[in-house]
Design a protein around this motif. Sequence first.
Motif, PDB file in Angstrom:
ATOM      1  N   VAL A 114      -1.483   3.398 162.932  1.00  0.00           N
ATOM      2  CA  VAL A 114      -2.393   3.399 161.795  1.00  0.00           C
ATOM      3  C   VAL A 114      -3.814   3.318 162.336  1.00  0.00           C
ATOM      4  O   VAL A 114      -4.027   2.881 163.481  1.00  0.00           O
ATOM      5  CB  VAL A 114      -2.093   2.205 160.850  1.00  0.00           C
ATOM      6  CG1 VAL A 114      -2.630   0.899 161.417  1.00  0.00           C
ATOM      7  CG2 VAL A 114      -2.619   2.431 159.444  1.00  0.00           C
ATOM      8  N   THR A 115      -4.791   3.768 161.564  1.00  0.00           N
ATOM      9  CA  THR A 115      -6.199   3.566 161.917  1.00  0.00           C
ATOM     10  C   THR A 115      -6.886   2.860 160.752  1.00  0.00           C
ATOM     11  O   THR A 115      -6.469   2.997 159.601  1.00  0.00           O
ATOM     12  CB  THR A 115      -6.936   4.892 162.202  1.00  0.00           C
ATOM     13  OG1 THR A 115      -7.002   5.663 161.000  1.00  0.00           O
ATOM     14  CG2 THR A 115      -6.218   5.694 163.273  1.00  0.00           C
ATOM     15  N   HIS A 116      -7.929   2.086 161.083  1.00  0.00           N
ATOM     16  CA  HIS A 116      -8.685   1.433 160.014  1.00  0.00           C
ATOM     17  C   HIS A 116     -10.102   1.146 160.465  1.00  0.00           C
ATOM     18  O   HIS A 116     -10.422   1.184 161.657  1.00  0.00           O
ATOM     19  CB  HIS A 116      -7.982   0.161 159.528  1.00  0.00           C
ATOM     20  CG  HIS A 116      -8.089  -1.014 160.448  1.00  0.00           C
ATOM     21  ND1 HIS A 116      -8.532  -2.257 160.023  1.00  0.00           N
ATOM     22  CD2 HIS A 116      -7.818  -1.161 161.754  1.00  0.00           C
ATOM     23  CE1 HIS A 116      -8.500  -3.112 161.025  1.00  0.00           C
ATOM     24  NE2 HIS A 116      -8.069  -2.480 162.092  1.00  0.00           N
ATOM     25  N   SER A 117     -10.957   0.870 159.496  1.00  0.00           N
ATOM     26  CA  SER A 117     -12.350   0.498 159.749  1.00  0.00           C
ATOM     27  C   SER A 117     -12.689  -0.721 158.913  1.00  0.00           C
ATOM     28  O   SER A 117     -12.024  -1.003 157.903  1.00  0.00           O
ATOM     29  CB  SER A 117     -13.296   1.645 159.416  1.00  0.00           C
ATOM     30  OG  SER A 117     -13.253   1.955 158.024  1.00  0.00           O
ATOM     31  N   GLU A 118     -13.722  -1.443 159.332  1.00  0.00           N
ATOM     32  CA  GLU A 118     -14.197  -2.622 158.608  1.00  0.00           C
ATOM     33  C   GLU A 118     -15.714  -2.576 158.604  1.00  0.00           C
ATOM     34  O   GLU A 118     -16.341  -2.564 159.662  1.00  0.00           O
ATOM     35  CB  GLU A 118     -13.698  -3.909 159.288  1.00  0.00           C
ATOM     36  CG  GLU A 118     -12.191  -4.055 159.236  1.00  0.00           C
ATOM     37  CD  GLU A 118     -11.652  -4.964 160.314  1.00  0.00           C
ATOM     38  OE1 GLU A 118     -10.774  -5.777 159.986  1.00  0.00           O
ATOM     39  OE2 GLU A 118     -12.103  -4.858 161.469  1.00  0.00           O
ATOM     40  N   ARG A 119     -16.312  -2.542 157.401  1.00  0.00           N
ATOM     41  CA  ARG A 119     -17.760  -2.366 157.306  1.00  0.00           C
ATOM     42  C   ARG A 119     -18.348  -3.188 156.162  1.00  0.00           C
ATOM     43  O   ARG A 119     -17.707  -3.382 155.122  1.00  0.00           O
ATOM     44  CB  ARG A 119     -18.110  -0.896 157.080  1.00  0.00           C
ATOM     45  CG  ARG A 119     -17.650   0.077 158.174  1.00  0.00           C
ATOM     46  CD  ARG A 119     -18.182   1.451 157.885  1.00  0.00           C
ATOM     47  NE  ARG A 119     -17.635   2.495 158.723  1.00  0.00           N
ATOM     48  CZ  ARG A 119     -18.219   2.987 159.830  1.00  0.00           C
ATOM     49  NH1 ARG A 119     -19.378   2.466 160.233  1.00  0.00           N
ATOM     50  NH2 ARG A 119     -17.670   3.964 160.510  1.00  0.00           N
ATOM     51  N   THR A 120     -19.565  -3.639 156.374  1.00  0.00           N
ATOM     52  CA  THR A 120     -20.347  -4.224 155.292  1.00  0.00           C
ATOM     53  C   THR A 120     -20.795  -3.097 154.366  1.00  0.00           C
ATOM     54  O   THR A 120     -21.245  -2.044 154.830  1.00  0.00           O
ATOM     55  CB  THR A 120     -21.572  -4.965 155.854  1.00  0.00           C
ATOM     56  OG1 THR A 120     -21.121  -5.981 156.758  1.00  0.00           O
ATOM     57  CG2 THR A 120     -22.381  -5.604 154.744  1.00  0.00           C
ATOM     58  N   THR A 121     -20.685  -3.290 153.062  1.00  0.00           N
ATOM     59  CA  THR A 121     -21.040  -2.233 152.115  1.00  0.00           C
ATOM     60  C   THR A 121     -22.556  -2.060 152.036  1.00  0.00           C
ATOM     61  O   THR A 121     -23.315  -2.993 152.334  1.00  0.00           O
ATOM     62  CB  THR A 121     -20.506  -2.559 150.714  1.00  0.00           C
ATOM     63  OG1 THR A 121     -21.161  -3.739 150.237  1.00  0.00           O
ATOM     64  CG2 THR A 121     -19.001  -2.764 150.729  1.00  0.00           C
ATOM     65  N   PRO A 122     -23.024  -0.893 151.618  1.00  0.00           N
ATOM     66  CA  PRO A 122     -24.467  -0.690 151.430  1.00  0.00           C
ATOM     67  C   PRO A 122     -25.085  -1.702 150.465  1.00  0.00           C
ATOM     68  O   PRO A 122     -26.222  -2.133 150.654  1.00  0.00           O
ATOM     69  CB  PRO A 122     -24.548   0.735 150.882  1.00  0.00           C
ATOM     70  CG  PRO A 122     -23.315   1.412 151.392  1.00  0.00           C
ATOM     71  CD  PRO A 122     -22.254   0.355 151.401  1.00  0.00           C
ATOM     72  N   GLU A 123     -24.331  -2.077 149.431  1.00  0.00           N
ATOM     73  CA  GLU A 123     -24.852  -3.046 148.462  1.00  0.00           C
ATOM     74  C   GLU A 123     -25.111  -4.399 149.117  1.00  0.00           C
ATOM     75  O   GLU A 123     -26.133  -5.047 148.857  1.00  0.00           O
ATOM     76  CB  GLU A 123     -23.858  -3.208 147.306  1.00  0.00           C
ATOM     77  CG  GLU A 123     -23.678  -1.969 146.444  1.00  0.00           C
ATOM     78  CD  GLU A 123     -22.775  -0.918 147.077  1.00  0.00           C
ATOM     79  OE1 GLU A 123     -22.760   0.218 146.560  1.00  0.00           O
ATOM     80  OE2 GLU A 123     -22.104  -1.220 148.095  1.00  0.00           O
ATOM     81  N   ASP A 124     -24.192  -4.846 149.993  1.00  0.00           N
ATOM     82  CA  ASP A 124     -24.385  -6.126 150.670  1.00  0.00           C
ATOM     83  C   ASP A 124     -25.492  -6.051 151.719  1.00  0.00           C
ATOM     84  O   ASP A 124     -26.212  -7.025 151.951  1.00  0.00           O
ATOM     85  CB  ASP A 124     -23.079  -6.590 151.320  1.00  0.00           C
ATOM     86  CG  ASP A 124     -22.093  -7.151 150.312  1.00  0.00           C
ATOM     87  OD1 ASP A 124     -22.539  -7.535 149.213  1.00  0.00           O
ATOM     88  OD2 ASP A 124     -20.888  -7.201 150.604  1.00  0.00           O
ATOM     89  N   PHE A 296      -2.149  10.118 164.818  1.00  0.00           N
ATOM     90  CA  PHE A 296      -3.189   9.312 164.168  1.00  0.00           C
ATOM     91  C   PHE A 296      -4.053  10.184 163.273  1.00  0.00           C
ATOM     92  O   PHE A 296      -4.391  11.318 163.624  1.00  0.00           O
ATOM     93  CB  PHE A 296      -4.092   8.647 165.209  1.00  0.00           C
ATOM     94  CG  PHE A 296      -3.415   7.607 166.048  1.00  0.00           C
ATOM     95  CD1 PHE A 296      -2.999   6.407 165.489  1.00  0.00           C
ATOM     96  CD2 PHE A 296      -3.192   7.824 167.393  1.00  0.00           C
ATOM     97  CE1 PHE A 296      -2.376   5.434 166.261  1.00  0.00           C
ATOM     98  CE2 PHE A 296      -2.572   6.865 168.182  1.00  0.00           C
ATOM     99  CZ  PHE A 296      -2.157   5.664 167.613  1.00  0.00           C
ATOM    100  N   THR A 297      -4.411   9.649 162.089  1.00  0.00           N
ATOM    101  CA  THR A 297      -5.397  10.284 161.220  1.00  0.00           C
ATOM    102  C   THR A 297      -6.477   9.255 160.926  1.00  0.00           C
ATOM    103  O   THR A 297      -6.258   8.049 161.063  1.00  0.00           O
ATOM    104  CB  THR A 297      -4.768  10.760 159.902  1.00  0.00           C
ATOM    105  OG1 THR A 297      -4.177   9.634 159.234  1.00  0.00           O
ATOM    106  CG2 THR A 297      -3.695  11.811 160.160  1.00  0.00           C
TER     107      THR A 297
END
Length: 321
Positions: A114-124, A296-297
């Motif tokens: 699996v692949t994943h990302s973790e990011r702070t949103t533009p709003e935050d 992987f995708t």
Amino acid sequence: MSWNPTHKPGDSVTGDDAIETLIIPRAHDLGGFEVRRALPAPQRQMVGPFIFFDQMGPAEFLTAGGIDVRPHPHIGLGTVTYLYQGQFEHRDSLGTQQMIEPGEVNWMVAGKGVTHSERTTPEDRARPGQKLFGIQTWIALPENREEMAPEFEHHKKGALPMLSDGGAEARLILGSAYGTSSPVTMQSETFYLDVVLQPGAPFPLPDNHEDRGIYVTEGEIEVAGQTFEAGRMMVFRPGDRISVKAGPRGARLMALGGATLNEQRYIWWNFVSSSKDRIEEAKEAWKRADWQKGPFTLPPGDDQEFIPISPELDRTRPKSW
């Protein structure tokens, strides 16, 4: 719901040998954001099925900053994200788009890949002063489940069982303890608790699990006459009845463990497996970056970049610590 009523404080181990292993995490500064890694460690690779344990923060983003963990792969493990403060967005190749907030649990089973990302949103990002503090762990899958299809679960704070007694409150994040169970689907015997202790409050570890450890995130605790401050992990001998006590400022800790795995585990970058060859296979697949026909995708909605394997990392090999 309270602790096991048959566990009396006087039954607990009090000698100096109550602690089998003491781990002082390695700290890494990621540009104003500190990560402390307790597992894997030279003294100990795993506690039960837990093979990776990172403390994120505490950090405060004074300007329009945040975290940007670009898409990256996993195999052979489940990832657990648990926050005390702050929030960020999880996206994965299953199509999941999920905000993670304090007290909730994100459980992503990588399985065969699996692949994943973790990011702070533009709003935050637009709100300076955002704080982030939490724990990320990986749980190695049993050998017969390492190649299972990827899965994702998210459970809100209110869905996780709460236990309390004598100035101690614990949220059961994963697995089972004290006669109750978390709603999160597990692949092996596990327990994982977020415990808050008032000053001087006792906390007995569950005694029905083979491997058990504690990581102190705030305050300090006393174990068998010794005091341990925040940023320390203690692993205890199997079978001993263990009760810890909060210091004069109280404490917050994560209690973790479960059944040990029968097979050796290798770890390399973001991959965990009982087979070195399987890790090499996943490594080569990620380097090919064939998102259309490869295993992987990239996550939908976050597929414009990814974390590559650096030449320095490429020269290393899987190890079992």
